[in-house]
Write a protein that holds these residues in place. Sequence first.
Motif, short mmCIF file in Angstrom:
data_model
loop_
_atom_site.label_atom_id
_atom_site.label_comp_id
_atom_site.label_asym_id
_atom_site.label_seq_id
_atom_site.Cartn_x
_atom_site.Cartn_y
_atom_site.Cartn_z
N ASP A 82 40.32 32.28 38.45
CA ASP A 82 39.15 33.16 38.40
C ASP A 82 38.00 32.49 39.13
O ASP A 82 37.81 31.28 39.07
CB ASP A 82 38.76 33.39 36.94
CG ASP A 82 37.80 34.56 36.78
OD1 ASP A 82 37.52 35.22 37.79
OD2 ASP A 82 37.34 34.79 35.67
N GLN A 97 31.88 34.04 39.79
CA GLN A 97 31.15 35.29 39.68
C GLN A 97 31.81 36.23 38.67
O GLN A 97 31.15 36.81 37.82
CB GLN A 97 31.06 35.98 41.05
CG GLN A 97 30.25 37.27 41.02
CD GLN A 97 30.09 37.87 42.40
OE1 GLN A 97 30.55 37.32 43.39
NE2 GLN A 97 29.42 39.01 42.46
N THR A 98 33.13 36.37 38.77
CA THR A 98 33.85 37.24 37.83
C THR A 98 33.78 36.68 36.42
O THR A 98 33.55 37.41 35.44
CB THR A 98 35.31 37.40 38.25
OG1 THR A 98 35.36 37.95 39.56
CG2 THR A 98 36.06 38.30 37.29
N ASN A 99 33.94 35.37 36.30
CA ASN A 99 33.93 34.73 34.99
C ASN A 99 32.57 34.84 34.33
O ASN A 99 32.46 35.10 33.13
CB ASN A 99 34.34 33.27 35.14
CG ASN A 99 34.78 32.67 33.81
OD1 ASN A 99 35.10 33.39 32.88
ND2 ASN A 99 34.81 31.36 33.76
N ARG A 137 32.10 38.27 32.88
CA ARG A 137 32.81 38.42 31.61
C ARG A 137 32.03 37.78 30.47
O ARG A 137 31.95 38.33 29.36
CB ARG A 137 34.19 37.80 31.71
CG ARG A 137 35.17 38.55 32.61
CD ARG A 137 36.46 37.77 32.76
NE ARG A 137 37.44 38.50 33.55
CZ ARG A 137 38.58 37.97 33.98
NH1 ARG A 137 38.88 36.72 33.67
NH2 ARG A 137 39.42 38.70 34.69
#
Length: 223
Positions: free
Chosen positions: A81, A84-86, A89
Motif C-alpha cells: 500500500d 496516500q491510500t493508507n 484509510r
Amino acid sequence: MLLLLPALFLALTACSSDDDNTIATYDYSQCARGTFTDERDGNVYHYITIGNLDWMTENARYDTGTDDTRSIYPTQGIPGDDNQTNNARTIAQYGYLYSFEGAQQAAPEGWRVPTDDDWKALETALGMSATEADADDWRGNGVATSLTDTTGVHLALGGFQDVNSTFFASKYYYMSAMGYYWTSTSPSDGLGYFRKILYNDGRVYRHTTKTNNMLSVRFVRER
C-alpha cells in the motif's frame, strides 16, 4: 390508550436530564439520531442527541488545508500500500488531528467544538458526579466505556501528535490505544482543556495541553 402513556412519557424524557443532573430519565435507545453532510467536502457524519446537544459520532475529517491546523497520520506499513491510500484509510477511521485553533476553524456551519462544560454535562449524564467532573486527571469510573460503547457516541482511539516533543521523529503516539479530544475552553494563553480515554480504562482524563498539539475533534450543535 392508557397503556400508551408510560411509553409516551419515556419518549419525551429520554435523552434529557433532570435539574439535579441525575440520569434516571436517560434511555439512550430512545435518543434521536441522524446524519449531517458537510457541504464543504461531502463528508457525512452521524450524530446522537443527548440533552440539548447533537454530538457527532465520528471524528472530524475536514482538511483545513494548512499544516498548522491539521495533520496526516504516518503510514501504518500495510504491505503493498502507498502512503496516500493508507493515510486515507486511517483518516476515514480516526479523522484528522487538529491544533486548538484548527479545531475551531474546521467546524461546519451550525456546529462547534464542545466547551469544557459541554463535556462535563455529557459526563454527568453518564453517571459521573459533579465533583468528579470538575476535577482534573482520571475520574468517573465506567464513563469512558459509555462514551465508546453504550451511548453510541463511539469515541475513537486516534492518538495524538506531540508537536513540542523532539524525542521521536514522528511525534505520533498511541493510535488505537488512546483517544485525545479538544474542548473549546482555554484557561490561559497557549493552553486548552482536553479529554483523554484509554482502551482498557473506564475513566476519563481531564487536563490542559499546549494548543499547538494535534488532537481529535468532535463537533456539537444546539437543538
